[in-house]
Design a protein around this motif. Structure first.
Motif, PDB file in Angstrom:
ATOM      1  N   THR A   2      37.840  42.309  28.576  1.00  0.00           N
ATOM      2  CA  THR A   2      38.669  41.116  28.484  1.00  0.00           C
ATOM      3  C   THR A   2      39.906  41.392  27.629  1.00  0.00           C
ATOM      4  OG1 THR A   2      37.596  40.259  26.509  1.00  0.00           O
ATOM      5  CG2 THR A   2      36.640  39.621  28.640  1.00  0.00           C
ATOM      6  N   LYS A  56      48.176  41.397  29.176  1.00  0.00           N
ATOM      7  CA  LYS A  56      48.096  40.359  30.209  1.00  0.00           C
ATOM      8  C   LYS A  56      48.988  40.721  31.394  1.00  0.00           C
ATOM      9  CE  LYS A  56      48.134  35.335  30.536  1.00  0.00           C
ATOM     10  NZ  LYS A  56      48.396  34.097  29.799  1.00  0.00           N
ATOM     11  N   GLY A  59      47.507  43.132  33.729  1.00  0.00           N
ATOM     12  CA  GLY A  59      46.432  42.645  34.564  1.00  0.00           C
ATOM     13  C   GLY A  59      45.058  42.613  33.943  1.00  0.00           C
ATOM     14  N   ARG A  61      41.960  41.005  32.420  1.00  0.00           N
ATOM     15  CA  ARG A  61      41.480  39.629  32.649  1.00  0.00           C
ATOM     16  C   ARG A  61      41.441  38.849  31.340  1.00  0.00           C
ATOM     17  NH1 ARG A  61      35.644  39.174  32.036  1.00  0.00           N
ATOM     18  NH2 ARG A  61      34.816  41.260  31.695  1.00  0.00           N
TER      19      ARG A  61
END
Length: 67
Positions: A2, A56, A59, A61
């Protein structure tokens, strides 16, 4: 992975790398360590982190902290 974990890993690499560089290469590298620490401190209040913006855009998540 993440966004939150990517930012924390990146910050850890910057802090450890700059501390090692300050020890083995030139003491002036400690300024990068101080900058990273100050950035982490302000991000804990503002939730604004330039590294999160970059990750971000690449890409990664989303997580819960940096939206």
């Amino acid at each position: 992975m993440t966004l939150d974990s990517a930012v924390m890993r990146f910050a850890g690499v910057v802090v450890l790398g700059s501390a090692l560089a300050a020890h083995f290469i030139n003491p002036a590298w400690i300024w990068l360590t101080l900058f990273a620490g100050a950035n982490m401190f302000q991000a804990s209040f503002t939730r604004f982190c330039p590294a999160a913006i970059v990750f971000k855009a690449l890409g990664v998540r989303p997580g819960n902290t940096f939206k």
